[in-house]
Each structure stands twice: as structure tokens, then as C-alpha cells.
Design a protein around this motif. Structure first.
Motif, mmCIF file in Angstrom:
data_model
loop_
_atom_site.group_PDB
_atom_site.id
_atom_site.type_symbol
_atom_site.label_atom_id
_atom_site.label_comp_id
_atom_site.label_asym_id
_atom_site.label_seq_id
_atom_site.Cartn_x
_atom_site.Cartn_y
_atom_site.Cartn_z
ATOM 1 N N MET A 141 0.731 -1.229 0.043
ATOM 2 C CA MET A 141 0.048 -0.184 -0.015
ATOM 3 C C MET A 141 0.999 1.318 0.076
ATOM 4 O O MET A 141 1.683 1.355 0.945
ATOM 5 N N SER A 142 0.622 2.029 -0.956
ATOM 6 C CA SER A 142 1.296 3.317 -1.028
ATOM 7 C C SER A 142 0.695 4.325 0.074
ATOM 8 O O SER A 142 -0.515 4.229 0.437
ATOM 9 N N ILE A 143 1.597 5.529 0.356
ATOM 10 C CA ILE A 143 0.814 6.403 1.278
ATOM 11 C C ILE A 143 -0.255 7.154 0.634
ATOM 12 O O ILE A 143 -0.973 7.479 1.360
ATOM 13 N N ASP A 144 -0.423 7.275 -0.747
ATOM 14 C CA ASP A 144 -1.376 7.980 -1.401
ATOM 15 C C ASP A 144 -2.473 7.100 -1.179
ATOM 16 O O ASP A 144 -3.791 7.453 -1.209
ATOM 17 N N ALA A 145 -2.264 5.838 -1.442
ATOM 18 C CA ALA A 145 -3.444 4.652 -1.153
ATOM 19 C C ALA A 145 -4.151 4.487 0.151
ATOM 20 O O ALA A 145 -5.453 4.558 0.321
ATOM 21 N N CYS A 146 -3.170 5.032 1.111
ATOM 22 C CA CYS A 146 -3.800 5.025 2.550
ATOM 23 C C CYS A 146 -4.414 6.118 2.621
ATOM 24 O O CYS A 146 -5.527 6.195 3.398
ATOM 25 N N MET A 185 6.073 2.316 0.264
ATOM 26 C CA MET A 185 4.703 2.926 0.592
ATOM 27 C C MET A 185 5.063 4.523 -0.517
ATOM 28 O O MET A 185 4.186 5.409 -0.590
ATOM 29 N N GLU A 186 6.190 4.471 -0.951
ATOM 30 C CA GLU A 186 6.432 5.652 -1.896
ATOM 31 C C GLU A 186 6.260 7.013 -1.386
ATOM 32 O O GLU A 186 5.761 7.895 -2.097
ATOM 33 N N PHE A 187 6.825 7.212 -0.277
ATOM 34 C CA PHE A 187 6.923 8.537 0.318
ATOM 35 C C PHE A 187 7.831 9.230 -0.513
ATOM 36 O O PHE A 187 8.689 8.773 -0.904
ATOM 37 N N THR A 188 7.414 10.751 -0.616
ATOM 38 C CA THR A 188 8.316 11.175 -1.492
ATOM 39 C C THR A 188 9.458 11.872 -0.608
ATOM 40 O O THR A 188 9.675 11.532 0.702
ATOM 41 N N LYS A 189 10.268 12.394 -1.401
ATOM 42 C CA LYS A 189 11.680 12.635 -0.864
ATOM 43 C C LYS A 189 11.514 13.967 0.334
ATOM 44 O O LYS A 189 12.158 14.153 1.408
ATOM 45 N N LEU A 190 10.351 14.892 0.112
ATOM 46 C CA LEU A 190 10.043 15.778 1.315
ATOM 47 C C LEU A 190 9.519 15.014 2.314
ATOM 48 O O LEU A 190 9.796 15.759 3.375
ATOM 49 N N GLU A 191 8.641 14.170 2.270
ATOM 50 C CA GLU A 191 8.146 13.422 3.374
ATOM 51 C C GLU A 191 9.184 12.724 4.238
ATOM 52 O O GLU A 191 9.177 12.868 5.293
ATOM 53 N N LEU A 192 9.983 12.175 3.362
ATOM 54 C CA LEU A 192 11.198 11.367 3.940
ATOM 55 C C LEU A 192 12.210 12.336 4.898
ATOM 56 O O LEU A 192 12.739 11.892 5.868
ATOM 57 N N LEU A 193 12.323 13.513 4.327
ATOM 58 C CA LEU A 193 13.117 14.422 4.949
ATOM 59 C C LEU A 193 12.573 14.868 6.143
ATOM 60 O O LEU A 193 13.101 14.970 7.198
ATOM 61 N N ILE A 208 -2.120 12.803 7.928
ATOM 62 C CA ILE A 208 -2.140 11.272 7.729
ATOM 63 C C ILE A 208 -0.715 10.933 7.564
ATOM 64 O O ILE A 208 -0.299 9.845 8.172
ATOM 65 N N THR A 209 0.232 11.504 6.824
ATOM 66 C CA THR A 209 1.594 11.079 6.758
ATOM 67 C C THR A 209 2.213 11.131 8.017
ATOM 68 O O THR A 209 3.007 10.144 8.399
ATOM 69 N N ALA A 210 1.884 12.229 8.764
ATOM 70 C CA ALA A 210 2.891 12.413 9.963
ATOM 71 C C ALA A 210 2.089 11.394 10.928
ATOM 72 O O ALA A 210 2.975 10.698 11.775
ATOM 73 N N ALA A 211 1.067 11.070 10.833
ATOM 74 C CA ALA A 211 0.384 10.010 11.880
ATOM 75 C C ALA A 211 1.024 8.705 11.501
ATOM 76 O O ALA A 211 0.980 7.538 12.345
ATOM 77 N N VAL A 212 0.963 8.455 10.391
ATOM 78 C CA VAL A 212 1.603 7.059 9.827
ATOM 79 C C VAL A 212 3.070 6.901 10.304
ATOM 80 O O VAL A 212 3.486 5.863 10.906
ATOM 81 N N PHE A 213 3.969 7.921 10.158
ATOM 82 C CA PHE A 213 5.453 7.948 10.582
ATOM 83 C C PHE A 213 5.232 7.734 12.177
ATOM 84 O O PHE A 213 6.136 6.958 12.762
ATOM 85 N N LEU A 214 4.403 8.459 12.884
ATOM 86 C CA LEU A 214 4.307 8.265 14.387
ATOM 87 C C LEU A 214 4.029 6.934 14.784
ATOM 88 O O LEU A 214 4.586 6.300 15.745
ATOM 89 N N LYS A 215 3.093 6.279 14.032
ATOM 90 C CA LYS A 215 2.864 4.789 14.395
ATOM 91 C C LYS A 215 3.861 4.011 14.250
ATOM 92 O O LYS A 215 4.404 3.184 14.983
#
Length: 537
Positions: free
Chosen positions: A1-6, A280-288, A361-368
Motif C-alpha cells: 500500500m502506498s501512502i497515497d492509497a492509504c 509506500m512511495e513516500f516523497t523525498k520531502l516526506e522522508l526529509l 495522515i503522513t505524520a500519523a503513519v510515521f508516528l505509528k
């Protein structure tokens, strides 16, 4: 599942339940980033929509598969493709196994074919220093001897080349003092603030074309997925003797020093998550954003020290010391310190509720992931744990919002078929807090330059800048498309500046021998163990 699909899955469930308006109103009413992320965290939990963390382990069979693929390309004299497949074989080989030594031995053959004799010897010596199949010894010893003979014959040529490179390295240096506060920048620049422009940079003195105005290293960097097999995942150097992380199948390093620095600063935490982050295909900015939060903690001895430092950082938000670090006798604004990153503008008040929801949502997934799959947030007592959880949640969202408008791509130029340095190659992305203070213009008066294999950004004057004038950078094609030129005069002179911009770039890149014209079609292993081709041309 990609982050976009999530994200789309959460939206679909809320739509089916008729809760979109209710959730939007609630999110808008929340006043802090931590409250927003924790609200979305509980929402995803209630919907049972959190993705699972995947696990990819080193495996002899996978290593053998990629070594065989490398052999096919090597036989076809496609050296760059073969090199990347051997790196894939190496990265998937359990440390110290026969597969590991065979991957290195085969890579040394490619390096010999590429006439990279020093690098070939380096790989051979690495094999000889470990347990390896003894039937390799005769072949590798002969290859090493041939390399030494070629090096001896070409010694004088290499010495001349080394001298030339050293002289060229002197070109892009400051001709004047650095600023005492903004220490990466020239003393000819000044950071000022007003309501219309926010923090921005102006010239304190007249500046001539070609003057070097800043040398800035990033707080950290994220290498693009397409470059993971040819760049050091820490310093971004284009090293031919990259060695893998001992634990994961996604990071290569040019040296023990880079590997240890990455491990200390962020990789220890993200190592077990990388398979999922790639899948999950996080973007480079999300990974940063994720990596910045991790390093903010590892820059300090413990959580209490970081939380205490944040109080000081927040106190300076509305003062001239915003983003500065107290070094005793002086306050400095430097990318080495988290304060400069934490205080970059997020523009949260200008963001739509859908944008904030998606980033939450992205932040919450990282937090999880950090809570359940790492020891990153461990605390001695519940009080500290709750404070840490609030800070991590809010700061993941903060940097999710600062990254798109403040981070810079690390882009260099490569030679085309005619030998002109005009083709762009995107290597990675990184936060440069001083360069982030410079506003955008479609007709910039400075240009950022990065040499291939280095993360440092060098700021060069593109045209004469008079005292009191604002310094303007060009953020790239996205900003150019969004900007509207209101005066025909600017529209008419843009081609002139474009040609000047291109000319200066060509001179810089040609002088510093920034790169070779190499095949940019790279290969990497995705989470499932399948080969994927990435065309970066």
C-alpha cells in the motif's frame, strides 16, 4: 500500500460514513500541529487503516540473482548497468558470506574494465581481508597486478591532473569575510524582515557578477531512490567502492565514517523501516521530515535536553535571533544546528484543510511506525512519554509543511553528447536554512551550484547587485509556472538572464569537472524483491 492509497482509503471510508464535513470542521478547530496529528492518528486507528511495516532481510538467493544479472550486462560490455546490479548483489548479501565476496570480486572486474584501477584494487583488497572462496585468489591477484602496472604507467598523467584539480578548487572561494551571525554567508549580505517579504536577504554592499555569496552544507540529505546504487547515502559522493549497511538492503556508504555518522544521526531508527518507506512511495520531502525529526533528537543527549532547547528556540521566534544557536559569546545561524531548521516558515495559515489533513495522515503513519517499530520514543516515565509523543507528532507535521517551500533539490549538470554541461541530474533533496531565506524570482540575481557528488550549495551572483537590493533565487519550474510576470519589460529580459544563467552554469561545471556523461537509467530493488527500472533521464 502506498501512502497515497492509504490517504485515499481513509477518505473513502469517511465518505461512506458521511463524516467528511464533521472531520473537516474538527480539524480546522484544532490550534496546534500536535493536536491535529493526534486527532488524525486516533481516526486512522478507529478505521483500522494503518499500514503494516514490512521486513526485507539480506538473502543469499536474492544476492545471487542480482549477481547473475550483473554478469549478463558485463558480458554485453554495459558496465554501468553491471556495476549497479553488482551493488544490488552486495547490498542483499549477508555480511561475510561467499555471496558478499563474490559481489565485490565481480564489481572489481567491472571497475577494471572501466579503467578505474585504484578502485578495482580497493575492492580486491576488501575481498582479501575477509573470508572468501580460495579459487578467486589467483584471478584477483592477477587483476590487482595488472592494475598496479597501469597505475605505474599513468603516474605522471595522474599527478598533472591532481594539480589541475587542486587549482580549480580554489576558484569557488570567498574573496571577503563571512557574516558573524549567518556564518555560511558573505559579510556583503544581510538578513532583514518586513511584513510583506518576511525574512529575506539584501545586499549590504555592491556585488559583482560571479562573486561567491554563500557556501552552505545541509542539515542532512535524502538521496533519491534512483541514485541509491551510485551515491553514498550520507554524503552523496559518487564513490565506486560503496559498501552496504550491515542490517538493511537500502543504504550504501562510501566509508566507515559516513556509515557511522548516518547510523548515529538517523539510520539506526529508520533502518528497519526503509523497506516500508520505499514500498509506500513516500516523497523525498516526506522522508526529509521524518529524518529531520530523528536527527533533532540524536543531536541532543536525551529527550529532556532537546525539550529544554526547544523552549529557547521558541522564545526567539519573533526576534532577530530566530533560528540562531547560542555559542556563548555569539549567536549563530548555521545548518549544523536544529534551531535553524525548526524555525523555517510552514505557511500553515495559508493551507487548505485537505492539505493539512493529507500531511497529518503522513505524520500519523510515521508516528505509528516510530512508536510500534522502534525505540525512538522511549522515556523513563509517562509524563515525559506524553510530552515526547506530542512533540514528535507536531514536529512531523511541521516539517511536512516546511519541506515543500524550504527544502532544495540537489541538482547538478552533466555533459551532453557535445560535451556541454547543460543536462540536469537530480541527486537528492536537503534543508539549507540560509538559502531558504532567499525569496523567489523568475529573473533571479543569484544561482545555486552543486558539484556532482557533494551536498554543499554554493551561491553565486548572476548579475550586478546594488547595495540595498534584495537577493533573489529561482526555486525551479513549479514556481516559475505559478508566477505571473506582470510587466512586459521583465518578460523581454528573461531570455537574456536565461542565457547568462546557462553560461555561468556551464563555466562552473566545466571548471570543476563536476561529472561524467554516464548512463542514468538506474536499477533498484523494491520491497518485494523484484527488479524495477527507473529512467532518470
Amino acid at each position: 500500500m502506498s501512502i497515497d492509497a492509504c490517504y485515499e482509503g481513509v477518505i473513502a471510508k469517511l465518505t461512506d460514513e458521511g463524516k467528511i464535513l464533521e472531520i473537516s470542521k474538527k480539524l480546522i478547530s484544532l490550534q496546534t500541529n500536535s493536536a491535529r496529528v493526534l486527532f488524525v492518528y486516533e481516526l486512522i486507528e478507529s478505521l483500522k487503516a494503518f499500514p503494516k511495516v514490512l521486513e526485507v532481510k539480506k538473502d543469499d538467493n536474492v544476492s545471487t540473482y542480482y549477481r547473475n544479472q550483473g554478469n549478463l550486462f558485463f558480458k554485453a560490455t554495459q558496465n554501468y548497468e553491471a556495476l549497479q546490479f553488482y551493488n544490488l548483489s552486495l547490498i542483499h548479501a549477508p555480511l561475510g558470506t561467499e555471496s558478499y565476496s563474490l559481489a565485490l570480486a565481480n564489481r572489481s572486474a567491472v571497475l577494471f574494465s572501466m579503467k578505474q584501477y585504484d578502485e578495482c584494487i580497493h575492492d580486491i583488497d576488501t575481498v582479501f581481508a575477509m573470508e572468501y572462496p580460495r579459487d578467486l585468489e589467483k584471478k584477483l591477484s592477477k587483476r590487482k597486478s595488472m592494475c598496479e602496472n597501469f597505475i605505474l604507467k599513468n603516474k605522471e598523467v595522474k599527478e598533472d591532473s591532481t594539480k589541475a584539480n587542486f587549482q580549480v578548487g580554489e576558484i569557488l572561494k570567498f574573496d571577503h569575510e563571512r557574516d558573524k551571525t549567518y556564518i555560511c554567508a558573505s559579510s556583503k549580505l544581510q538578513v532583514v524582515f518586513n511584513d510583506e517579504m518576511g525574512r529575506h536577504v539584501v545586499a549590504k554592499e555592491d556585488i559583482q557578477v560571479g562573486e561567491i555569496l554563500a557556501h552552505e552544507n545541509p542539515y542532512l540529505a535524502v538521496v533519491l531512490k534512483s541514485q541509491m546504487l551510485v551515491c553514498c547515502n550520507y554524503c552523496l559522493s559518487r564513490d565506486l567502492n560503496l559498501l552496504p549497511c550491515k542490517s538493511c538492503c537500502f543504504a550504501l556508504y562510501c566509508s566507515k565514517e559516513c556509515s557511522e555518522k548516518a547510523w548515529k544521526e538517523y539510520h539506526r531508527v529508520e533502518c528497519g523501516l526503509l523497506a516500508t518507506l520505499v514500498h509506500m512511495e513516500f516523497t523525498k520531502l516526506e522522508l526529509l521530515a521524518l529524518r529531520i525529526v530523528i536527527r533533532a533528537r540524536t543531536d541532543h543527549k536525551n529527550w529532556p535536553e532537546l525539550l529544554e532547547k526547544l523552549v529557547e528556540i521558541e522564545k526567539n521566534l519573533n526576534t532577530p535571533l530566530r533560528g540562531c544557536e547560542n555559542l556563548g559569546d555569539n549567536w549563530v545561524y548555521d545548518s549544523k544546528y536544529y534551531a535553524s531548521i525548526h524555525t523555517l516558515e510552514s505557511n500553515v495559515e495559508k493551507r487548505s484543510v485537505s492539505d493539512i489533513f493529507q500531511k497529518s495522515i503522513t505524520a500519523a503513519v510515521f508516528l505509528k511506525f516510530l512508536i510500534e517499530n522502534t525505540d525512538f520514543m522511549n522515556a523513563d516515565d509517562a509524563k515525559h512519554h506524553n510530552r515526547i509523543k506530542n512533540w514528535v507528532a507536531g514536529t512531523l507535521l511541521l516539517h511536512g509543511m516546511t519541506s515543500p517551500t524550504n527544502m532544495h533539490g540537489i541538482i547538478t549538470n552533466t555533459a551532453n553528447k557535445n560535451g556541454d554541461y547543460v543536462d540536469e541530474l537530480n541527486i537528492g533533496s536537503a534543508p539549507y536554512p540560509f538559502c531558504s531565506l532567499i525569496n523567489h524570482s523568475c529573473a533571479p540575481n543569484v544561482v545555486r551550484y552543486s558539484k556532482l557528488g557533494f551536498a554543499e550549495q554554493i551561491l553565486v551572483a548572476l548579475r550586478p547587485i546594488k547595495k540595498g537590493m534584495q537577493i533573489f533565487d529561482n526555486y525551479g519550474p513549479v514556481f516559475r509556472r505559478r508566477s505571473h510576470l506582470k510587466r512586459s519589460f521583465i518578460a523581454n529580459i528573461r531570455p537574456i538572464f536565461s542565457k547568462l544563467f546557462l553560461f555561468i552554469n556551464q563555466v562552473l561545471f566545466a571548471l570543476t569537472h563536476c561529472s561524467k556523461n554516464v548512463n542514468q537509467s538506474l536499477y533498484y530493488l523494491d520491497y518485494s524483491g523484484q527488479q524495477t527500472r527507473v529512467d532518470t533521464s
